[in-house]
Design an enzyme around this catalytic site. Structure first.
Site, short mmCIF file in Angstrom:
data_model
loop_
_atom_site.label_atom_id
_atom_site.label_comp_id
_atom_site.label_asym_id
_atom_site.label_seq_id
_atom_site.Cartn_x
_atom_site.Cartn_y
_atom_site.Cartn_z
N HIS A 59 -21.37 11.43 -49.53
CA HIS A 59 -20.37 11.85 -48.34
C HIS A 59 -20.92 12.03 -46.95
O HIS A 59 -20.29 12.33 -46.14
CB HIS A 59 -19.58 12.99 -48.84
CG HIS A 59 -20.46 14.11 -48.73
ND1 HIS A 59 -21.21 14.55 -49.67
CD2 HIS A 59 -20.60 15.18 -47.65
CE1 HIS A 59 -21.94 16.05 -49.14
NE2 HIS A 59 -21.46 16.07 -48.04
C1 UD1 Z 1 -18.55 18.67 -44.22
C2 UD1 Z 1 -19.99 19.23 -43.72
C3 UD1 Z 1 -21.03 18.79 -44.79
C4 UD1 Z 1 -20.48 19.28 -46.05
C5 UD1 Z 1 -19.38 18.64 -46.35
C6 UD1 Z 1 -19.07 18.91 -47.64
C7 UD1 Z 1 -20.23 19.26 -41.35
C8 UD1 Z 1 -21.06 18.55 -40.02
N1 UD1 Z 1 -20.29 18.47 -42.33
O1 UD1 Z 1 -18.73 17.14 -44.17
O2 UD1 Z 1 -22.35 19.61 -44.24
O3 UD1 Z 1 -21.68 18.61 -46.97
O4 UD1 Z 1 -18.43 19.16 -45.59
O5 UD1 Z 1 -17.92 18.07 -48.04
O6 UD1 Z 1 -19.63 20.10 -41.16
N2 UD1 Z 1 -11.22 14.78 -44.96
C9 UD1 Z 1 -9.89 14.46 -45.43
N3 UD1 Z 1 -9.41 15.60 -46.08
C10 UD1 Z 1 -10.32 16.83 -46.02
C11 UD1 Z 1 -11.44 17.08 -45.47
C12 UD1 Z 1 -11.93 15.79 -44.70
O7 UD1 Z 1 -9.55 13.67 -45.60
O8 UD1 Z 1 -9.72 18.03 -46.52
C13 UD1 Z 1 -11.79 13.30 -44.35
C14 UD1 Z 1 -11.39 13.40 -42.87
O9 UD1 Z 1 -11.29 11.88 -42.67
C15 UD1 Z 1 -12.78 13.81 -42.06
C16 UD1 Z 1 -13.66 13.45 -43.11
O10 UD1 Z 1 -13.29 13.52 -44.19
O11 UD1 Z 1 -12.64 13.13 -40.78
C17 UD1 Z 1 -14.94 14.24 -42.82
O12 UD1 Z 1 -14.62 15.72 -42.77
P1 UD1 Z 1 -15.43 16.75 -42.17
O13 UD1 Z 1 -15.09 18.13 -42.63
O14 UD1 Z 1 -15.53 16.45 -40.76
O15 UD1 Z 1 -17.00 16.51 -42.78
P2 UD1 Z 1 -17.33 16.18 -44.11
O16 UD1 Z 1 -18.03 14.92 -44.22
O17 UD1 Z 1 -16.66 16.67 -45.19
#
Ligand code: UD1
Length: 376
Positions: free
Chosen positions: A219
């Protein structure tokens, strides 16, 4: 005493659960001072499988407030959180704010509190990858430097802080105000506390699993957002899955990127599933033969379950696992991953849980927080 705990992303729910339980235990024993914990969810993760299921599984009480920030660019997301957290802290006036790990929610919570001159306690302080292209590395560095109490999970974390001049004591000899002090404590890893506590609640999965399989998760932004890298990782997976099937609970970001880059994953040995809950992940960890991941938390959880791990990154914050021989850093090159698989597939792990404390990090943290000397 009032503590505001700030969480927002999946790994933070897991880390906060044992600490919240230790706080409840402290109150149940009638120890003084009584602690009021106010849980604030930033809403960084919002899908049922990324958030609500963790609250149910880990029996974390409903948050006092969910700020509903959601997804966006790093600057936008962090700024939204900062704005909303400031409002909550101003209304709540806590004695202390607790933040966990290295996500944007961690940084926003720490920064909002420090600006309001509320002491910040950072749980999982001192970890470094020394790779500043990782958003998490920036979050860790900044959070540690504005925190008053730094709870380190490992000796290496204490050493990293010390190398940056972050040690217990006054920040500046001429201004010996409460805000001018900080405290570094080696307490062990709250994820080990969680792994030991939830062992007996592990949930069998309603999923047709192969008898013998590798568990994998991907991820990290630096892996998912570059097409070449994602192609290379999935190329290795397709090759390896011809020998041992691979089960992949897939993060929404990764699913989205696979689609966007037109990468089709249609090999019989690759089993993609929706993200799983913590207790289901424990089940998968128990049943698998090997873990391949770019997650920080899963590297340790593999070790807690006695499974070898291949890390799909060039560096790790959990260097003691590499020294111990249970974790191999493979990077993201297709051939390097395959080579690491050949080396690690039959590796027997001698578990030395002591690398991460004694499973009582959370109790130690609460004890230290109760001692006002620790932060004022
Ligand atoms: C975040 C943390 C990372 C952690 C990870 C665990 C930061 C910079 N990164 O990364 O350190 O290891 O969480 O998962 O804070 N999305 C969904 N549904 C959700 C959440 C996210 O669809 O409930 C998708 C969205 O398209 C979003 C992307 O995932 O843009 C990334 O989510 P985000 O919370 O920005 O970062 P993570 O990659 O999850």
């Amino acid at each position: 005493m009032k503590i505001v705990t700030i969480v927002g992303a999946r790994p933070q729910f897991i880390k906060a659960a044992p600490v919240s339980r230790a706080i409840k235990e402290h109150n149940r024993r009638g120890e003084k001072p009584h602690i009021v914990e106010v849980l604030v969810h930033t809403g960084q993760h919002y899908d049922n499988e990324m958030s609500a299921v963790f609250f149910r599984d880990l029996r974390i009480p409903e948050p006092y407030v969910n700020l509903g920030v959601g997804s966006g660019s790093h600057g936008w997301q962090t700024a939204q959180m900062l704005m909303h957290i400031e409002r909550v802290l101003t209304a709540q006036t806590p004695d202390l704010v607790l933040v966990y790990g290295d996500t944007n929610s961690t940084l926003a919570g720490a920064l909002a509190s420090a600006k309001l001159q509320i002491p910040v306690a950072h749980i999982e302080a001192g970890l470094r990858s020394f790779n500043r292209r990782m958003p998490e590395e920036i979050n860790r560095l900044l959070t540690d430097h504005v925190s008053t109490i730094l709870f380190c999970p490992t000796n290496k974390a204490v050493d990293n802080l010390s190398a940056e001049g972050v040690v217990s004591g006054f920040l500046n000899q001429s201004s010996q105000s409460p805000q001018g002090r900080r405290f570094v404590h080696l307490v062990g890893d709250v994820m080990l506390d969680a792994a030991l506590y939830y062992k007996e609640f592990v949930k069998e999965m309603d999923f047709d699993l192969p008898g013998h399989f590798i568990l994998s998760t991907i991820h990290r932004q630096e892996n998912t957002d570059k097409p070449d890298q994602l192609v290379s990782i999935f190329g290795a997976f397709m090759k390896i899955s011809q020998e041992i099937p691979i089960v992949i609970p897939i993060h929404p970001r990764t699913r989205k990127k696979l689609k966007e880059f037109g990468i089709t994953v249609s090999t019989p040995g690759l089993h993609l599933m929706e993200p799983v809950s913590y207790l289901e992940m424990c089940y998968l960890l128990e049943k698998c033969v090997l873990v391949m991941t770019d997650s920080g938390g899963l590297q340790k959880e593999a070790f807690f379950h006695g499974k070898p791990c291949i890390t799909l990154r060039d560096e790790t914050e959990w260097v003691e696992l590499v020294d111990h021989g249970s974790n191999a850093l493979a990077g993201t090159d297709e051939n390097d991953i395959y080579e690491a698989f050949r080396r690690m597939r039959n590796r027997k792990i001698k578990c030395n849980l002591g690398l991460y404390g004694d499973g009582k990090a959370s109790e130690r943290i609460v004890e230290l927080l109760m001692n006002k000397e620790s932060f004022s």
